[in-house]
Design a protein around this motif. Structure first.
Motif, PDB file in Angstrom:
ATOM      1  N   THR A 180      19.326 -61.729   1.086  1.00 41.61           N
ATOM      2  CA  THR A 180      18.670 -60.420   1.122  1.00 41.61           C
ATOM      3  C   THR A 180      19.665 -59.296   1.365  1.00 41.61           C
ATOM      4  O   THR A 180      19.279 -58.155   1.597  1.00 41.61           O
ATOM      5  CB  THR A 180      17.577 -60.392   2.202  1.00 41.61           C
ATOM      6  OG1 THR A 180      18.090 -60.917   3.427  1.00 41.61           O
ATOM      7  CG2 THR A 180      16.370 -61.207   1.772  1.00 41.61           C
ATOM      8  N   GLY A 181      20.948 -59.626   1.311  1.00 41.13           N
ATOM      9  CA  GLY A 181      21.960 -58.585   1.284  1.00 41.13           C
ATOM     10  C   GLY A 181      22.712 -58.396   2.588  1.00 41.13           C
ATOM     11  O   GLY A 181      22.397 -58.971   3.624  1.00 41.13           O
ATOM     12  N   VAL A 182      23.736 -57.553   2.499  1.00 34.90           N
ATOM     13  CA  VAL A 182      24.565 -57.165   3.645  1.00 34.90           C
ATOM     14  C   VAL A 182      24.430 -55.655   3.808  1.00 34.90           C
ATOM     15  O   VAL A 182      24.650 -54.898   2.865  1.00 34.90           O
ATOM     16  CB  VAL A 182      26.043 -57.549   3.408  1.00 34.90           C
ATOM     17  CG1 VAL A 182      26.908 -57.055   4.562  1.00 34.90           C
ATOM     18  CG2 VAL A 182      26.177 -59.061   3.237  1.00 34.90           C
ATOM     19  N   LEU A 183      24.063 -55.228   5.016  1.00 35.53           N
ATOM     20  CA  LEU A 183      23.810 -53.811   5.277  1.00 35.53           C
ATOM     21  C   LEU A 183      24.932 -53.202   6.116  1.00 35.53           C
ATOM     22  O   LEU A 183      25.305 -53.745   7.153  1.00 35.53           O
ATOM     23  CB  LEU A 183      22.476 -53.642   6.014  1.00 35.53           C
ATOM     24  CG  LEU A 183      22.071 -52.202   6.354  1.00 35.53           C
ATOM     25  CD1 LEU A 183      21.763 -51.420   5.076  1.00 35.53           C
ATOM     26  CD2 LEU A 183      20.875 -52.189   7.305  1.00 35.53           C
ATOM     27  N   ILE A 200      23.437 -50.959  17.740  1.00 37.80           N
ATOM     28  CA  ILE A 200      22.044 -51.326  18.020  1.00 37.80           C
ATOM     29  C   ILE A 200      21.144 -50.978  16.843  1.00 37.80           C
ATOM     30  O   ILE A 200      20.321 -51.792  16.401  1.00 37.80           O
ATOM     31  CB  ILE A 200      21.559 -50.617  19.303  1.00 37.80           C
ATOM     32  CG1 ILE A 200      22.344 -51.122  20.510  1.00 37.80           C
ATOM     33  CG2 ILE A 200      20.065 -50.839  19.507  1.00 37.80           C
ATOM     34  CD1 ILE A 200      22.054 -50.373  21.796  1.00 37.80           C
ATOM     35  N   VAL A 201      21.302 -49.763  16.319  1.00 38.18           N
ATOM     36  CA  VAL A 201      20.474 -49.326  15.182  1.00 38.18           C
ATOM     37  C   VAL A 201      20.802 -50.137  13.933  1.00 38.18           C
ATOM     38  O   VAL A 201      19.903 -50.521  13.173  1.00 38.18           O
ATOM     39  CB  VAL A 201      20.677 -47.817  14.925  1.00 38.18           C
ATOM     40  CG1 VAL A 201      19.975 -47.390  13.634  1.00 38.18           C
ATOM     41  CG2 VAL A 201      20.144 -47.008  16.108  1.00 38.18           C
ATOM     42  N   ALA A 202      22.081 -50.432  13.714  1.00 38.83           N
ATOM     43  CA  ALA A 202      22.477 -51.205  12.536  1.00 38.83           C
ATOM     44  C   ALA A 202      21.847 -52.597  12.558  1.00 38.83           C
ATOM     45  O   ALA A 202      21.354 -53.085  11.534  1.00 38.83           O
ATOM     46  CB  ALA A 202      23.994 -51.314  12.460  1.00 38.83           C
ATOM     47  N   SER A 203      21.858 -53.252  13.715  1.00 39.84           N
ATOM     48  CA  SER A 203      21.249 -54.580  13.826  1.00 39.84           C
ATOM     49  C   SER A 203      19.750 -54.520  13.604  1.00 39.84           C
ATOM     50  O   SER A 203      19.175 -55.364  12.900  1.00 39.84           O
ATOM     51  CB  SER A 203      21.558 -55.162  15.207  1.00 39.84           C
ATOM     52  OG  SER A 203      20.935 -56.420  15.376  1.00 39.84           O
ATOM     53  N   GLY A 206      19.086 -53.851   9.921  1.00 36.89           N
ATOM     54  CA  GLY A 206      19.423 -55.011   9.099  1.00 36.89           C
ATOM     55  C   GLY A 206      18.240 -55.950   8.960  1.00 36.89           C
ATOM     56  O   GLY A 206      17.896 -56.380   7.849  1.00 36.89           O
ATOM     57  N   ASN A 207      17.590 -56.267  10.071  1.00 34.57           N
ATOM     58  CA  ASN A 207      16.415 -57.150  10.033  1.00 34.57           C
ATOM     59  C   ASN A 207      15.248 -56.494   9.313  1.00 34.57           C
ATOM     60  O   ASN A 207      14.540 -57.140   8.536  1.00 34.57           O
ATOM     61  CB  ASN A 207      16.007 -57.534  11.459  1.00 34.57           C
ATOM     62  CG  ASN A 207      17.040 -58.405  12.145  1.00 34.57           C
ATOM     63  OD1 ASN A 207      17.721 -59.194  11.504  1.00 34.57           O
ATOM     64  ND2 ASN A 207      17.181 -58.254  13.448  1.00 34.57           N
ATOM     65  N   LEU A 208      15.039 -55.196   9.567  1.00 34.38           N
ATOM     66  CA  LEU A 208      13.923 -54.488   8.936  1.00 34.38           C
ATOM     67  C   LEU A 208      14.082 -54.443   7.422  1.00 34.38           C
ATOM     68  O   LEU A 208      13.162 -54.797   6.672  1.00 34.38           O
ATOM     69  CB  LEU A 208      13.839 -53.068   9.493  1.00 34.38           C
ATOM     70  CG  LEU A 208      12.814 -52.146   8.823  1.00 34.38           C
ATOM     71  CD1 LEU A 208      11.397 -52.597   9.158  1.00 34.38           C
ATOM     72  CD2 LEU A 208      13.030 -50.690   9.252  1.00 34.38           C
ATOM     73  N   VAL A 213      13.068 -55.957   1.632  1.00 31.21           N
ATOM     74  CA  VAL A 213      13.623 -56.371   0.339  1.00 31.21           C
ATOM     75  C   VAL A 213      13.015 -57.699  -0.100  1.00 31.21           C
ATOM     76  O   VAL A 213      12.624 -57.865  -1.268  1.00 31.21           O
ATOM     77  CB  VAL A 213      15.162 -56.481   0.422  1.00 31.21           C
ATOM     78  CG1 VAL A 213      15.728 -57.186  -0.817  1.00 31.21           C
ATOM     79  CG2 VAL A 213      15.779 -55.097   0.563  1.00 31.21           C
ATOM     80  N   ALA A 214      12.909 -58.658   0.817  1.00 33.10           N
ATOM     81  CA  ALA A 214      12.323 -59.955   0.482  1.00 33.10           C
ATOM     82  C   ALA A 214      10.877 -59.789   0.034  1.00 33.10           C
ATOM     83  O   ALA A 214      10.439 -60.406  -0.943  1.00 33.10           O
ATOM     84  CB  ALA A 214      12.408 -60.902   1.676  1.00 33.10           C
ATOM     85  N   ALA A 215      10.119 -58.950   0.728  1.00 32.17           N
ATOM     86  CA  ALA A 215       8.714 -58.724   0.377  1.00 32.17           C
ATOM     87  C   ALA A 215       8.589 -58.059  -0.990  1.00 32.17           C
ATOM     88  O   ALA A 215       7.697 -58.395  -1.787  1.00 32.17           O
ATOM     89  CB  ALA A 215       8.032 -57.871   1.446  1.00 32.17           C
ATOM     90  N   MET A 216       9.492 -57.128  -1.297  1.00 35.28           N
ATOM     91  CA  MET A 216       9.466 -56.459  -2.597  1.00 35.28           C
ATOM     92  C   MET A 216       9.795 -57.428  -3.722  1.00 35.28           C
ATOM     93  O   MET A 216       9.154 -57.438  -4.777  1.00 35.28           O
ATOM     94  CB  MET A 216      10.443 -55.289  -2.609  1.00 35.28           C
ATOM     95  CG  MET A 216      10.065 -54.117  -1.722  1.00 35.28           C
ATOM     96  SD  MET A 216       8.539 -53.302  -2.263  1.00 35.28           S
ATOM     97  CE  MET A 216       9.019 -52.740  -3.887  1.00 35.28           C
TER      98      MET A 216
END
Length: 254
Positions: A180-183, A200-203, A206-208, A213-216
């Motif tokens: 699902t990629g690298v952010l 903290i925000v990046a982590s 990343g999960n969000l 993306v997987a759902a799309m």
């Protein structure tokens, strides 16, 4: 086009058979060569590209080139001088851009199944999607407005298309998400004191984003591809080529 699809079938049969390519060429009247085989594989990739080109067009027309992201509130804490301080970051006005750049990232593989069905598979992916959020961070007596920008790369999935031998209908056989990629995330406007929030925000994002993306991919994007396959003509000459080779070398080519 008749020559292309004949060669397309031949390369698939050669890959799935114990018969050497030069033997096949001799049996077929020396009508193929290495350059032609390479061109056949390139043309198979082009067929895949057409499916994905139609997908990109439909994603653009339906607004999936700019996907709204949900507002989020992230709670966090930080220890300063032995004292734990609590804060929160509100993320809003979020957008995920350029997921509609799905494209083939590898050469298409061609295979003829025992029942005569044709399977064309390839890896597809997104390399340059981006995201944007506005953020307000509340921590101690600070409450700066910040801008969050991110880049999403290396989204990868394996897609295989099966062409039915009897009806020539094309169906999705495989649609497996491999990554699902690298952010990567860049935040401007926090100030030196709140720089610890970047990680903290990046982590959190990343999960969000990976979940979105997987759902799309597994939902609306897969549905669009299935609709494209139902409407996109697949020439029947490929199956005529299969029968012609069978008549020469027998069932052992499958």
């Amino acid at each position: 086009m008749k020559v292309f699809f004949t060669l397309l079938a031949i390369i698939g049969l050669a890959q799935g058979s114990v018969i050497a390519k030069d033997t096949l060429a001799q049996l077929l009247g020396n009508s193929i060569d290495a350059d032609s085989l390479q061109q056949a594989r390139a043309d198979a990739s082009a067929y895949f590209d057409q499916v994905l080109a139609n997908l990109r067009e439909q994603m653009f027309l339906t607004g999936m080139n700019a996907i709204p992201l949900p507002d989020q509130v992230l709670e966090f804490e930080q220890v300063i001088g032995g004292i734990t301080f609590h804060g929160q970051a509100a993320l809003y006005n979020g957008t995920l851009l350029h997921l509609d750049t799905l494209h083939r990232t590898g050469v298409a593989d061609i295979k003829v199944e025992e029942n005569g069905d044709l399977v064309i598979s390839a890896e597809v992916g997104v390399n340059q999607a981006t995201l944007h959020y506005e953020m307000i961070a509340q921590f101690m007596d600070l409450g700066p407005h910040a801008i969050v920008d991110g880049g999403l790369s290396r989204v990868r999935l394996l897609m295989a298309l099966r062409v039915d031998f009897s009806s020539m209908a094309v169906h999705m056989q495989t649609f497996d998400i491999r990554s699902t990629g690298v952010l990567s995330v860049d935040i401007k406007g926090l100030g030196a004191i709140l720089n610890f929030l970047v990680e903290i925000v990046a982590s959190f994002l990343g999960n969000l984003i990976k979940g979105i993306v997987a759902a799309m991919l597994e939902g609306p994007i897969k549905n669009i591809i299935n609709k494209i396959l139902a409407d996109l003509f697949f020439p029947p000459t490929v199956f005529n080529a299969i029968r012609a080779v069978q008549a020469v070398v027998g069932a052992s080519i499958m």
